[in-house]
Design a protein around this motif. Structure first.
Motif, PDB file in Angstrom:
ATOM      1  N   ARG A 122      17.642  83.071  81.330  1.00 27.57           N
ATOM      2  CA  ARG A 122      17.120  82.310  80.193  1.00 27.57           C
ATOM      3  C   ARG A 122      16.376  83.210  79.219  1.00 27.57           C
ATOM      4  N   GLY A 224      18.710  78.637  92.907  1.00 22.36           N
ATOM      5  CA  GLY A 224      17.829  77.745  92.178  1.00 22.36           C
ATOM      6  C   GLY A 224      17.941  76.286  92.577  1.00 22.36           C
ATOM      7  N   GLY A 225      17.352  75.911  93.692  1.00 18.05           N
ATOM      8  CA  GLY A 225      17.283  74.498  94.037  1.00 18.05           C
ATOM      9  C   GLY A 225      18.323  74.048  95.042  1.00 18.05           C
ATOM     10  N   SER A 512       6.572  84.205  91.419  1.00 16.63           N
ATOM     11  CA  SER A 512       5.479  83.801  90.545  1.00 16.63           C
ATOM     12  C   SER A 512       5.795  84.163  89.095  1.00 16.63           C
ATOM     13  N   TYR A 513       7.085  84.360  88.820  1.00 21.40           N
ATOM     14  CA  TYR A 513       7.581  84.605  87.468  1.00 21.40           C
ATOM     15  C   TYR A 513       6.930  85.800  86.787  1.00 21.40           C
TER      16      TYR A 513
ATOM     17  N   LEU B 195      14.694  70.876  85.307  1.00 19.20           N
ATOM     18  CA  LEU B 195      15.127  72.232  84.973  1.00 19.20           C
ATOM     19  C   LEU B 195      15.292  73.045  86.247  1.00 19.20           C
ATOM     20  N   THR B 196      14.239  73.044  87.052  1.00 19.69           N
ATOM     21  CA  THR B 196      14.305  73.777  88.314  1.00 19.69           C
ATOM     22  C   THR B 196      13.265  73.230  89.276  1.00 19.69           C
ATOM     23  N   SER B 206       3.734  78.052  85.424  1.00 16.06           N
ATOM     24  CA  SER B 206       3.909  79.227  84.571  1.00 16.06           C
ATOM     25  C   SER B 206       5.221  79.165  83.804  1.00 16.06           C
ATOM     26  N   LEU B 207       6.230  78.510  84.360  1.00 17.62           N
ATOM     27  CA  LEU B 207       7.464  78.277  83.593  1.00 17.62           C
ATOM     28  C   LEU B 207       7.151  77.425  82.371  1.00 17.62           C
ATOM     29  N   LYS B 210       5.155  79.224  79.707  1.00 18.68           N
ATOM     30  CA  LYS B 210       5.981  80.234  79.040  1.00 18.68           C
ATOM     31  C   LYS B 210       6.971  79.589  78.086  1.00 18.68           C
ATOM     32  N   GLU B 212       9.507  77.555  78.877  1.00 19.13           N
ATOM     33  CA  GLU B 212      10.871  77.362  79.377  1.00 19.13           C
ATOM     34  C   GLU B 212      11.177  75.896  79.636  1.00 19.13           C
TER      35      GLU B 212
END
Lengths: 545, 333
Positions: A122, A224-225, A512-513, B195-196, B206-207, B210, B212
């Motif tokens: 993304r 992702g999921g 934690s991105y 989204l997730t 934090s997503l 940010k 997103e």
């Protein structure tokens, strides 16, 4: 038992004892895992039975579906690219492309997954472009699409190399004949290239399918999921997320069944599970290729090059953009590097020792055969023991021990032992491949001499075998170390904040991105593994001179 | 070989040298990541308690509250944790059934919605789950859970996994308490807006910040952080007409901790003003006990739930696995 001088080396051959010990180690490790699973499911059989629900079947379906798609995409595109490359045996940059195509095999999966994200994610380098083209915000490559991209990134180059090898087995005479007959592109493909490719096809496709069905890291990171989960990832989640042992057992049993079924199928198809291709110089061709085909081929090769090179470039670019100086000063990073280094060194050492023992015992038994009837079963066990390891994925071994050990004490306290042991036996088949031919060749030369002079045991190891084996041992060691350094499977199960390896820390930072940190660590990990593989390759080549 | 060996030995030595040396009395607290983050309550709590007890507080953090319980169950009686901090009322019955926690034996002065009479777990803060949205990305926020479930699928929300995270479990129970047996159908619709699914609260939030995702599952109190720390009204909680699900966060003493005299001291400290003063503006929740200083006025401006929704701990314990499996089935389709 008689001690007749007619059988001087029989039972006193320490090599065989060492081999039995190595085999016992592997057996205990795998057997212990199975025992853990059996005990767990026997304790709560209804739980394990109830775990076979629709979720489980969906996971199995997705596992097979993504593997089938990944295989189809990799194999079909590789057919075109390999053919294009084989049509042009000489052009500037060809050997560079082939060398580049060897890199993905050496990259840890977590590094490749990050590279894919850095490019198509993304917030990746292509996000802006893809948003403009698509008209709406680029959703990223999480889920099936991401898994496919990463799997093709790994497997396309491998397939290209294997297919190219197959095409090079076509005798030059056939090409000369084709040229004399004035064969154009289409019949040449139909009568010369396709038969060669078709022969290699089942083996290559089978190998890729097997690799994709047991792929853990890629799916964990890019899945992702719950929608995109494979069996291996579901096992991990059942243990670390839900803590649902019954479901973990059910999933693990299914995974074993699945891999066994696939391997059984593969051996019928005659798959090349060795996954190694040394490309020789291409034979001379007597074919004139039209301009339009040349352009098409150039385009195909270019596309493949971009696809494979892209994530690598992205890994480097993103890694350089991160705050490397700060990362280098972080205590957590120091700790992870030290832990990774210690664990990988130990596991590489163990893998090398196990492989040497097996290679020696195998040879010892082979020279014994005919004189003693003790050989066949043990010999067979040693032969298949190493291969068996490939069928039982590390996650399964980890899961079994995880379940068994929790009754005994803290599973996290035993974590370093598990990581070293499982990574070692995982690397063993590869290490064995580096060591065995060298040992067999050396034994061929020295066996009689040693028997005559009565050189055995330690003296033989030090004086006779060591000088010859030094290089292949180093190759095996470097390769095993690279594999162990990049592994995320076992550490994902057993890791905790008291035991973090580099890949585990990377995963935590991604979780934690803190993507910039993750990119920096990925660059470091990728470079170290690449250097080790390069070293292994160099040592391996010099040996044969 | 000699070189390899010496490299090996030095690596090992390095690994051994990093093991902590035992000196002061130690209290080990297992908690979730956002508690021990630099900006979380952890660092201040550690400092304040260490000054009082002349001991060392060791925080061990996992992704989120449910993962915390799993971790302790997994380690069983051999766990190193003296205190487990960060479970919530949806998990207390399950946690008690594990037999790994001991009664606290105190009667702290507490003020949480619905009162408190649990003999094993002590609350330290509470809050209400809410969908927090970015006013710059989303012009009209959903006014109800139904509005969220049936709204525009192109406007995404980041949620947490109920297998690891207490907010994730909270949303699951919220949907269940509003939709009842129709919950799977609601999830089948809501799924398209997700989204997730992240393992913990920190990742999802934090997503969201940010940019997103325009929405995230968090708390009614989350906007207070942006108002106080960032001086902005950009992020707001959506008020849902069906009411909001309550979360009371608790801590408990483990069987291991029962042998450590510091455990009792920490529980008493946790409900005292020194700990409670830290809670609102680091954990961004309402305090469960008395504070020495007044609550920041920003907390007065927050969404007040029209109705408080909550299942009893026993109901949750009885149904959690079935409901989570149901969720997993819908989400994996």
């Amino acid at each position: 038992m008689s001690r007749q001088p007619a059988h001087p080396v029989a039972l006193r051959d320490t090599r065989i004892v060492a081999g039995i010990a190595a085999l016992a180690f592997v057996a205990v490790l795998i057997g212990g895992a199975f025992l853990g699973l059996v005990i767990e499911s026997a304790g709560d059989f209804s739980g394990a039975a109830a775990a076979f629900d629709s979720y489980l079947f969906r996971v199995v379906r997705f596992t097979l579906w993504q593997a089938a798609l990944s295989t189809a995409l990799s194999v079909v595109s590789a057919l075109f690219v390999a053919r294009a490359l084989s049509r042009h045996p000489v052009f500037f940059g060809r050997s560079f492309i082939l060398q580049l195509f060897a890199i993905p095999l050496a990259l840890p999966a977590i590094v490749a997954a990050l590279g894919v994200l850095a490019l198509y994610g993304r917030a990746g380098y292509f996000a802006g472009l893809l948003t403009t083209v698509g008209g709406e915000n680029w959703p990223g490559v999480y889920g099936l699409s991401g898994i496919l991209v990463a799997h093709v990134f790994f497997n396309l180059p491998l397939c290209v190399r294997l297919f190219l090898e197959a095409l090079q087995t076509v005798p030059a005479d056939q090409w000369r004949l084709a040229s004399q007959l004035g064969m154009s592109t289409r019949p040449a493909f139909r009568f010369i290239e396709w038969p060669a490719l078709r022969q290699a096809l089942p083996g290559v496709a089978g190998l890729v399918f097997m690799l994709c069905i047991t792929s853990f890291t890629i799916v964990l990171i890019l899945g992702g999921g719950p929608r995109a989960t494979t069996l291996e990832v579901a096992i991990y989640q059942a243990l670390r997320f839900d803590f649902d042992p019954a479901r973990a057992v059910a999933l693990t049993l299914l995974q074993i069944l699945l891999t066994f079924a696939v391997v059984a199928l593969l051996s019928r198809l005659g798959a090349n599970t060795a996954a190694e291709s040394g490309l020789s110089v291409a034979p001379r061709r007597y074919l004139s290729i039209g301009r339009s085909e040349t352009i098409l081929n150039a385009l195909l090769v270019m596309l493949a090059l971009l696809f494979v090179g892209g994530p690598m470039m992205a890994t480097i670019a993103a890694g350089l953009q991160s705050d490397l100086a700060r990362l280098a000063g972080e205590r957590a990073v120091h700790l992870a590097v030290a832990t990774s280094a210690a664990l990988a060194l130990l596991s590489a050492l163990l893998a090398t020792i196990l492989s040497v023992s097996l290679a020696m015992a195998r040879r010892g038994l082979a020279t014994e055969r005919g004189r003693k009837n003790r050989g066949p079963l043990l010999e067979y066990l040693i032969d298949t023991g190493a291969g068996f390891v490939l069928v039982v994925p590390p996650i399964v071994i980890g899961a079994g021990w995880f379940l068994a050990l929790r009754h005994v004490g803290s599973v996290f306290a035993i974590a370093p032992v598990m990581v070293v042991a499982v990574n070692a036996i995982m690397a063993m088949p590869f290490a064995l491949r580096a060591i065995r031919p060298a040992y067999d060749a050396a034994s061929e030369r020295h066996e009689r001499l040693c028997a005559q002079l009565g050189i055995t045991g330690w003296a033989r190891l030090r004086l006779i075998d060591w000088p010859v084996l030094r290089r292949p041992l180093a190759t095996a060691f470097a390769f095993a170390m690279a594999l162990s350094l990049g592994d995320l499977g076992v550490i994902a199960l057993f890791g905790s904040d008291t035991l973090q390896t580099l890949p585990y820390l990377l995963l935590a930072r991604m979780g934690s991105y803190r993507t910039a940190d993750a990119a920096g660590l990925a660059l470091l990990l990728g470079l170290v593994c690449f250097a080790l593989i390069l070293l292994a390759d160099r040592l391996g080549k010099e040996r044969s001179l | 070989m000699r070189k390899t060996m010496s490299a090996l030995i030095s690596a090992l030595a390095l690994a051994v040298a990093t093991l902590p040396a035992a000196a002061k009395d130690k209290l080990t607290v297992y908690t979730y990541e956002s508690f021990t983050a630099e900006w979380g309550p952890g660092p201040q709590v550690k400092k304040a308690f260490e000054a009082e007890c002349d001991c060392e507080v060791d925080f061990v953090s996992v992704a989120d509250g449910v993962a915390l319980l799993n971790r302790v169950k997994l380690e069983g009686a051999a766990t190193k944790a003296d205190i487990v901090l960060g479970l919530d009322t949806n998990l207390t019955a399950d946690a008690k059934a594990s037999g790994l926690f001991v009664p606290h034996g105190t009667t702290p002065a507490l003020d949480v919605p619905g009162g408190w009479n649990d003999d094993t777990f002590v609350p330290y803060d509470y809050g209400y789950f809410a969908v927090v949205y970015d006013t710059e990305k989303l012009k009209t926020a959903p006014a109800s859970l139904k509005g969220l479930v049936e709204g525009d699928v192109s406007q995404k929300i980041a949620i947490q996994d109920p297998r690891t995270s207490t907010p994730g479990l909270g949303l699951l129970l919220w949907v269940r308490s509003v939709y009842g047996d129709k919950a799977p159908e609601a999830w089948a619709k809501l799924k398209n807006r997700v989204l997730t699914v992240t393992p913990g609260w920190s990742e999802a939030y934090s997503l969201f910040t940010k940019g997103e995702a325009p929405m995230v599952l968090s708390y009614t109190t989350s906007p207070a952080y942006h108002m106080i720390a960032e001086k902005t009204d950009r992020y707001q909680a959506a008020s849902f007409s069906e009411g909001h699900y309550l979360q009371v966060e608790v801590a408990g003493v483990t069987t291991t901790g029962a042998k450590n005299p510091l455990s009792g001291k920490f529980v008493a400290f946790m409900t005292s003003p020194k700990f409670q003063d830290v809670v609102p503006e680091t954990n961004w929740m309402f305090p469960a006990g008395k504070m020495d200083k007044p609550l920041d006025p920003a907390f007065e401006t927050l969404v007040k739930p029209a109705k408080t929704l909550a299942f009893s701990p026993e109901e949750v314990a009885k149904n959690r696995k079935a409901w989570v499996d149901e969720w997993l089935t819908v989400m994996s389709k």
